[in-house]
Design an enzyme around this catalytic site. Structure first.
Site, short mmCIF file in Angstrom:
data_model
loop_
_atom_site.label_atom_id
_atom_site.label_comp_id
_atom_site.label_asym_id
_atom_site.label_seq_id
_atom_site.Cartn_x
_atom_site.Cartn_y
_atom_site.Cartn_z
CG ASP A 198 46.71 36.43 41.69
OD1 ASP A 198 45.57 36.45 41.21
OD2 ASP A 198 46.95 36.49 42.91
CG ASP A 208 43.62 39.37 42.05
OD1 ASP A 208 43.11 38.44 41.38
OD2 ASP A 208 44.04 39.21 43.20
#
Length: 183
Positions: free
Chosen positions: A56, A99
């Site tokens: 992430d 993301d």
């Protein structure tokens, strides 16, 4: 003329497949491509350790707010480039969310070496000249033999949550006690 038409048709088909399986922005697999690539993997009991990383990008939302979404897109491209520089040709990488990325690395010598590889990816991402300060957090789950992919992803996600809780910008290996803490 017929050969040219057939070539155009094949090129067009290849382009459609690329669009169906790859993330247009980063060039790594998308979720559909990830699932297709996993189906093609012959998980073998002889594989040493298989490592599934869930990554992430930390603080991307704040960067989008500061530099705009086109700047955020540039950061995603740079991140994917940095990630690919840390992978072997046989590793499978995909962007599965805004993301969020996943990586499968097979034939790792040990869980500890897989964790160190995750730390290395985090360090290498920090070294990239992004438009605003970012890092990446990684949750790691290891297994051998044919996996229950949903379970392995769940463990990597739990480890990612631990990594963020511990201060972001790090790789955390899922441990069985993590499961007990969630119940």
């Amino acid at each position: 003329a017929r050969l040219r038409a057939q070539k155009r048709q094949l090129d067009s088909r290849a382009e459609l497949l690329k669009e169906a399986y790859y993330d247009y922005l980063t060039g790594v697999y998308n979720r559909r491509g990830w699932e297709m690539a996993l189906q093609g993997v012959d998980f073998d009991e002889d594989d040493n350790v298989c490592a599934l990383y869930m990554l992430d990008i930390d603080n991307l939302k704040g960067c989008n707010d500061t530099i705009g979404h086109s700047g955020g897109d540039r950061m995603l491209v740079l991140f994917a480039q940095a990630l690919r520089r840390n992978l072997r040709s046989e590793d499978i990488a995909a962007r599965i969310g805004g993301d969020e990325f996943v990586v499968l690395m097979r034939n790792m010598p040990s869980a500890e070496i897989a964790r160190r590889k995750g730390d290395s990816i985090c360090r290498n991402v920090r070294a990239v000249a992004f438009d605003c300060p970012v890092s990446c957090s990684i949750g790691l789950s290891v297994f051998s033999g044919p996996p229950d992919v949903a379970k392995v992803l769940e463990k990597a996600d739990a480890a990612l949550y631990s990594a963020k809780k511990l201060g972001k910008g790090r790789c955390v290996l899922w441990q069985p006690q993590d499961e007990a803490a969630q119940d």
